[in-house]
Design an enzyme around this catalytic site. Sequence first.
Site, PDB file in Angstrom:
ATOM      1  N   LEU A 181       5.505  -1.145  -5.768  1.00  0.00           N
ATOM      2  CA  LEU A 181       5.928  -2.103  -4.745  1.00  0.00           C
ATOM      3  C   LEU A 181       5.984  -1.523  -3.330  1.00  0.00           C
ATOM      4  O   LEU A 181       5.717  -2.245  -2.359  1.00  0.00           O
ATOM      5  CB  LEU A 181       7.280  -2.703  -5.129  1.00  0.00           C
ATOM      6  CG  LEU A 181       7.656  -4.033  -4.476  1.00  0.00           C
ATOM      7  CD1 LEU A 181       6.578  -5.082  -4.696  1.00  0.00           C
ATOM      8  CD2 LEU A 181       8.993  -4.523  -5.017  1.00  0.00           C
TER       9      LEU A 181
ATOM     10  N   VAL B  16       3.263  -2.392  -0.910  1.00  0.00           N
ATOM     11  CA  VAL B  16       3.355  -3.681  -0.223  1.00  0.00           C
ATOM     12  C   VAL B  16       4.359  -3.609   0.916  1.00  0.00           C
ATOM     13  O   VAL B  16       4.106  -4.101   2.017  1.00  0.00           O
ATOM     14  CB  VAL B  16       3.758  -4.793  -1.219  1.00  0.00           C
ATOM     15  CG1 VAL B  16       3.913  -6.136  -0.488  1.00  0.00           C
ATOM     16  CG2 VAL B  16       2.733  -4.901  -2.340  1.00  0.00           C
ATOM     17  N   GLU B  17       5.500  -2.979   0.654  1.00  0.00           N
ATOM     18  CA  GLU B  17       6.595  -2.978   1.624  1.00  0.00           C
ATOM     19  C   GLU B  17       6.330  -2.069   2.825  1.00  0.00           C
ATOM     20  O   GLU B  17       6.620  -2.442   3.964  1.00  0.00           O
ATOM     21  CB  GLU B  17       7.894  -2.547   0.932  1.00  0.00           C
ATOM     22  CG  GLU B  17       8.473  -3.586  -0.018  1.00  0.00           C
ATOM     23  CD  GLU B  17       9.120  -4.738   0.727  1.00  0.00           C
ATOM     24  OE1 GLU B  17       8.980  -4.838   1.960  1.00  0.00           O
ATOM     25  OE2 GLU B  17       9.772  -5.568   0.069  1.00  0.00           O
ATOM     26  N   SER B  18       5.813  -0.879   2.587  1.00  0.00           N
ATOM     27  CA  SER B  18       5.757   0.104   3.680  1.00  0.00           C
ATOM     28  C   SER B  18       4.553   1.033   3.646  1.00  0.00           C
ATOM     29  O   SER B  18       4.437   1.921   4.488  1.00  0.00           O
ATOM     30  CB  SER B  18       7.016   0.976   3.618  1.00  0.00           C
ATOM     31  OG  SER B  18       7.023   1.724   2.399  1.00  0.00           O
TER      32      SER B  18
END
Length: 675
Positions: free
Chosen positions: A191, A194-196
């Site tokens: 994940l 996607v976030e950073s």
Amino acid sequence: MNMNLMLNRLRVVFFLVVFMYPAMLVSSTISYTSTKKFPLPGELEPAVKFWIKVYTEYNTNEYILHDAHNLLAIYEVVKFSELHREKMDLPQTRSQKNKLMKKRNHYRAILQKLASSKTKLDQLNSEEKRIFDLFGGTKNRSVFRIAAKNIRMQKGQRNRFYNGLVLSGRYMSYIKEIFRKHNLPQELTMLPHVESSFNYRAYSSAGAAGLWQFTRRTGRRFMKISYEIDERLDPILASEAAAKLMQENYQTLGSWPLAITAYNHGMAGMKRAKRKLHTSDIAKIVAKYRSRYFKFASRNFYCEFLAALHIAQNYKKYFGEIKFDPPIQYKEFILPHYVKYATVAQYLHLEQDELKKYNPALRNPIFKGTKYIPQNYKLRVPIYLNVDQLYAQIPGKELFVAQKRSQWYRVRRGDTLSTIARRNRTSIPAIMAMNNLRSRNRIRVGKILRLPDEIKMQKLNKAEETLVASLPSAKENEKIEKETVETVKPAKAIAPDVVSNKPKAVVQPKPVIDLNLPAAGASVSVLPEIELVKNSNPPVGYLRVEPEETLGHYADWLKISTQRIRDWNDLAYGNSIRLGQRIKLVFNNVTLLEFATSRLEYHRAVEEDFFNNYQVLGTRTHKINRGENIWYLCNYLYNLPLWLIQSYNSDLDFNRLKPGDLILIPDVVEIRSNS
């Protein structure tokens, strides 16, 4: 055969080729583990394919103009010059923005033409025909009318995703072990792509930070976030927090697609969607759930995750061989004292930058020496160091039993640097040097200034001698003295210490203390934030809730439970507090000064984090529409923190906004790469 029938059959075939074949192709090529836990409904396959394109085909100097709902309807990919690694995260230039706006308007005009009943669809030019074909050859004019309002621009991410894969090598083994410990699927460790893009220094304009992009509000449930430490920036500690949050989401929602979407949209939002549609089917929720807050990012979050999962597990297909960063190797040493960062680096024989890489949770005040590394902090050091022996060599005079205290002042209406300096027994050049102020006339209402102590004043004497020559003459000074923060005019580029459009001051609670008391600068500076009850023992005071504050913050600063505060204010469990609400506090375990200092340090940290990464270039005016509130404006429309918008609109009551009200919105751009 009837010509019309033949044409209809051709249209059906064309629709299948354009829309169904890509979906079948996606299904056969999108591979990843645990497909039962993380299903890919056919309706979401085109969106996943789009995000695979974003992550693997287009770099950050390429912008995809596409339809916000039919993501594979790509109008054009606009490329700017050559790709430079060091310019990957730079903001768009004015000319680039203008070009993209012209492109958007160009395709909007074509779609509006296709939506017009006056347009003969069998007489389109080649470009109009290409756009027409993107929608399966439909003759439903409303499709194009809606599409004209839904043109979106997406920045490519290929080079950023590649860098994220390389960086992931540093921490992935630790992250997987954390998720394994919590009995969570290993796939969830993808994940952060996607976030950073695995950038642990990432900071959004809305205030989310770190590898997992925790907001302060959510992050403080699981991590320590203070003026000295922000554990959101530590990939290992933040991964522990992310695992706990994911566990909560799944236990409540019972579905991994919903739990993942809740990581972006929030648990309450997904419970609402599930309850409203009577389903846990993510495809149905994405297609049918309507909410002012369920926007593009939330609708696509699960699809982005599946795309990232597929790419990470099949990276050679898209990037070839990758040399991953080696896992960071460290050991921890619990500090028995408060100690300067520079002192620790010196006696451990480490470069300060190297020690900083091992301890990303430490904030800039630690590195700059304005605060000590806290006692009992788990210091990470290279595994080869004999840290016990080296630490024992630090002289006793360099070890402390308490944190260095800072003095703060919150700018109020009518203040000038001159009056602030006089009131707090310091000098204008000293305040300017301590707060990186470039102009003595550009301070804004609400800004929190750090005031120098006596030792710092001695060190700033040279700075004062340098700056005094550039200060205005006595005649000019008399004129400046009449100016206040209300008369500041906007500059072309507005720095952290600058505001524009003459924001009025927030009305502070009327103090019940004598501001002329011969007290230390800090006490004079912070006490006016709280309205004290006379002759109360222990002291009782009232304050007004400010942006980013929660009952949890007050409890931490008072060293009590939140339930105590609820009891004092007759607040039922689960009821949240609102901006500007008057809250009663009792100062049993801390002094008023300690509480007020903690509060100002918290707000100072929020401002520092933001202005280390973003710059305000000016303002725009937004007219409040029906159904809009300040929460919607901050989190979904402009992606800006509440405190920043409030500083430009302090004359407005955000709890009573109504249609037609005008509100100033800062224009914000990133000022440097966070990578």
